[in-house]
Design a protein around this motif. Sequence first.
Motif, PDB file in Angstrom:
ATOM      1  N   GLY A 183      38.480  33.306 -58.326  1.00 21.62           N
ATOM      2  CA  GLY A 183      37.986  33.179 -56.956  1.00 21.62           C
ATOM      3  C   GLY A 183      37.422  31.790 -56.716  1.00 21.62           C
ATOM      4  N   ILE A 237      48.286  31.491 -57.434  1.00 19.83           N
ATOM      5  CA  ILE A 237      47.526  32.694 -57.118  1.00 19.83           C
ATOM      6  C   ILE A 237      48.368  33.719 -56.355  1.00 19.83           C
ATOM      7  CG2 ILE A 237      45.619  33.508 -55.662  1.00 19.83           C
ATOM      8  CD1 ILE A 237      43.959  31.304 -56.889  1.00 19.83           C
ATOM      9  N   ARG A 238      49.277  33.227 -55.498  1.00 19.76           N
ATOM     10  CA  ARG A 238      50.089  34.201 -54.746  1.00 19.76           C
ATOM     11  C   ARG A 238      51.342  34.619 -55.495  1.00 19.76           C
ATOM     12  NH1 ARG A 238      49.285  31.371 -49.131  1.00 19.76           N
ATOM     13  NH2 ARG A 238      47.095  31.936 -48.875  1.00 19.76           N
ATOM     14  N   VAL A 256      47.573  25.535 -56.297  1.00 24.38           N
ATOM     15  CA  VAL A 256      46.717  26.716 -56.315  1.00 24.38           C
ATOM     16  C   VAL A 256      47.308  27.887 -55.529  1.00 24.38           C
ATOM     17  CG1 VAL A 256      45.239  25.975 -54.372  1.00 24.38           C
ATOM     18  CG2 VAL A 256      44.319  27.472 -56.112  1.00 24.38           C
ATOM     19  N   ARG A 257      47.919  27.608 -54.363  1.00 28.81           N
ATOM     20  CA  ARG A 257      48.481  28.710 -53.567  1.00 28.81           C
ATOM     21  C   ARG A 257      49.608  29.401 -54.313  1.00 28.81           C
ATOM     22  NH1 ARG A 257      46.744  25.346 -50.090  1.00 28.81           N
ATOM     23  NH2 ARG A 257      45.566  26.084 -48.289  1.00 28.81           N
ATOM     24  N   VAL A 316      38.228  29.098 -58.317  1.00 33.48           N
ATOM     25  CA  VAL A 316      39.362  28.174 -58.313  1.00 33.48           C
ATOM     26  C   VAL A 316      40.051  28.175 -56.954  1.00 33.48           C
ATOM     27  CG1 VAL A 316      41.675  27.824 -59.237  1.00 33.48           C
ATOM     28  CG2 VAL A 316      39.789  28.253 -60.776  1.00 33.48           C
ATOM     29  N   ALA A 317      40.282  29.377 -56.408  1.00 33.75           N
ATOM     30  CA  ALA A 317      40.956  29.485 -55.119  1.00 33.75           C
ATOM     31  C   ALA A 317      40.194  28.733 -54.037  1.00 33.75           C
ATOM     32  CB  ALA A 317      41.106  30.952 -54.724  1.00 33.75           C
ATOM     33  N   GLN A 318      38.869  28.691 -54.176  1.00 30.60           N
ATOM     34  CA  GLN A 318      38.050  28.048 -53.155  1.00 30.60           C
ATOM     35  C   GLN A 318      37.884  26.547 -53.364  1.00 30.60           C
ATOM     36  OE1 GLN A 318      36.950  29.702 -50.334  1.00 30.60           O
ATOM     37  NE2 GLN A 318      38.368  31.153 -51.241  1.00 30.60           N
ATOM     38  N   THR A 319      38.229  26.025 -54.540  1.00 25.02           N
ATOM     39  CA  THR A 319      37.921  24.617 -54.792  1.00 25.02           C
ATOM     40  C   THR A 319      39.124  23.765 -55.168  1.00 25.02           C
ATOM     41  OG1 THR A 319      37.363  25.260 -57.041  1.00 25.02           O
ATOM     42  CG2 THR A 319      35.537  24.949 -55.542  1.00 25.02           C
ATOM     43  N   ALA A 320      40.069  24.326 -55.923  1.00 27.70           N
ATOM     44  CA  ALA A 320      41.053  23.472 -56.595  1.00 27.70           C
ATOM     45  C   ALA A 320      42.288  23.202 -55.744  1.00 27.70           C
ATOM     46  CB  ALA A 320      41.460  24.113 -57.913  1.00 27.70           C
ATOM     47  N   ASP A 321      42.972  22.077 -56.055  1.00 30.01           N
ATOM     48  CA  ASP A 321      44.286  21.803 -55.478  1.00 30.01           C
ATOM     49  C   ASP A 321      45.374  22.375 -56.366  1.00 30.01           C
ATOM     50  OD1 ASP A 321      43.156  20.198 -53.441  1.00 30.01           O
ATOM     51  OD2 ASP A 321      42.908  18.607 -54.927  1.00 30.01           O
TER      52      ASP A 321
END
Lengths: 331, 332
Positions: A221, A248-249, A244-245, A223-228
């Motif tokens: 979570g 995670i997806r 990151v997208r 990572v999803a909010q901070t990383a490229d």
Amino acid sequence: MSLIDVENLTLQFKTDEGLITAVDNVSFSLAPGEVMGLVGESGSGKSVTAKSLMKLNPGNAVYSRESKITLHLDDGPVDVMSLNRPRDMEVARGGAISMIFQEPMASFAPAMTIGSQMVEQLLIHTDMSKSQARELSIEMLDRVGISDASTRFGQYAFEMSGGMRQRAMIAMALSTKPKLLIADEPTTALDVTIQAQVIDLMKDLVDEFGMGIIFITHDLGVVAQTADKVAVMYLGKMIEQGPVREVIRNPYHPYTQGLIDALPQLDDLDKPLMPVPGDIPSPLERPEGCVFHTRCGKIIGDICRTAVPSWADTGENHRTACHLCHEGRHA
Amino acid sequence: MNSDTLIETKNLSVGFPVGGKLFNKRVLKAVNEVSLSIPRGSFFGVVGESGSGKTTFGRALLNAAPITGGTAHYDDGEVNYDLGELAGADLKEYRRRAQLIFQDPYAALSPRMTVRDIIAEPLEVMGLCDTREEVDERVREIAGLCRLNLEHLRRFPHAFSGGQRQRISIARALVSKPRFVVADESVAALDVSIQADILNLLKSLQDEMGLTYLFISHDLSVVAHTCDHVAVMYLGQIMESAPTRQLFNSPRHPYTKALFSAIPSLDPDDRGKAQKLEGEIPSPTNRPSGCQFHTRCPFATDLCRREEPHLETCEAGHAVTCHRWRELQLAD
């Protein structure tokens, strides 16, 4: 042009029980201003990898001959592996690279004021005078949202709350204007509300200072909010990396999928929690073949137990090391 | 007291003396007039930031922190106790019936004892078994329930990973067949992949052994997935208490709402959408006047700064400590 290139980093620790492989053939690179999330369980080698960039690992660490870390600075590339004398290493330790540690109470000296520690490192890494260093330190404390910065400057670490200590740590790490910031679980010891504040602060600072960040965490979570981009590690191996997208997806590696399924999600309370089965093996008993095969639910045959999977492209800038990808099947 | 309530507290307070020996003697109220009832067989969650008093509350219910005000009653159908007055044989019996699982499985297990001895120790200390065979039998039984391999019993804790160690410390807590278990941040030190495993284990043990849990955690997403009732604590007080679904779907207290929105979302496109809570939890030695939360509350009014709100019931089973719960529309 990239800021740092890591190629074939392999690191073993000499112990009484034999050589323990902590990092196994890891390669990645980071551009200036880019934030990379380094994700994995405890024992996956993420902290050791990051510490290698500053050669901060203990004396029993043995780097393989193929390991190469190149730091691209304004006055030319620096080969970090070839630095040996403490004086030469200053460029990697606190000069061009700064680090924020997980436990802010343990990383400040308890018997020195916060201010004197901030000034000390500025005197080592820059040619500022003492009063300039003091001025900059107070300015940085103010910048990270510590109120009444000049009073706080003269206080000790125990006089501050956890969130404030972590802010002071960030102020200290950024005061030398590093090109690369390594943040090792900087929010793990903090409460959620304070974690949200610190994440916000770090985002603002990236925009302002434009440095690259390696953000080590076990929380996808965060990572999803901070990383490229994200790199996932397991038992010293990097097993998946990508934007990151994408990761995670569309996770490809069964381990990445497992990590995401194990995370309790607030938007679906009915979804059962799915642990990754089994326990992480002891580093003394590293599995042959794919390191994850002892816990993997999608083994496709003996190949997983015998052959180390190579990288396969699984999307734009998205790579996965899993035999399933070579079979052309989506894991 | 309701017949299906295991523990009921009325205005329970826990205070610790701080400051000088003679002068400036003050009392730090870690838990401040908490009234709650924990139903039998429930998975009761308590959430809050560090310093909210959640651990002290759990310890007070285990008779491990001094109750300085109010009452707490325990009734499991076989025995009933007033926890403030426990002593002698009753206290011993309560120790068997109420157990604690600690946070850090690396610190909670003695490195010099084998797993078998660790799990057997409560039985020996409490004198629950007459023979060594009986002890071994009980240890093997509980180890099996906690999914520990029987050959592991001869090893020492250093040989185990965090998840396995936590299973050992659960086995130790449950070997005396307790009715009430306080799990204090029992998954906080574990990796996410293992965390889910331990939570599922706690759930299945609850069904098999008829346990009631008080699950203390700072992690709302974990609480949401495991507990059936949640109480939110702040500075020693209950801010909101409701069945889990209700609390998550329609939080009434601005603090609960803020805690939810601070959880990092797994969706990278949600960045910056969270509603941020400014500032930090005040020190309990220097409590704010009026509502304890007003220093950080975006909706605070003069009334909030002046007068202290009380826990009010807003729906069946749902209570909130806020002056403005009727007018605020917090659910999105």
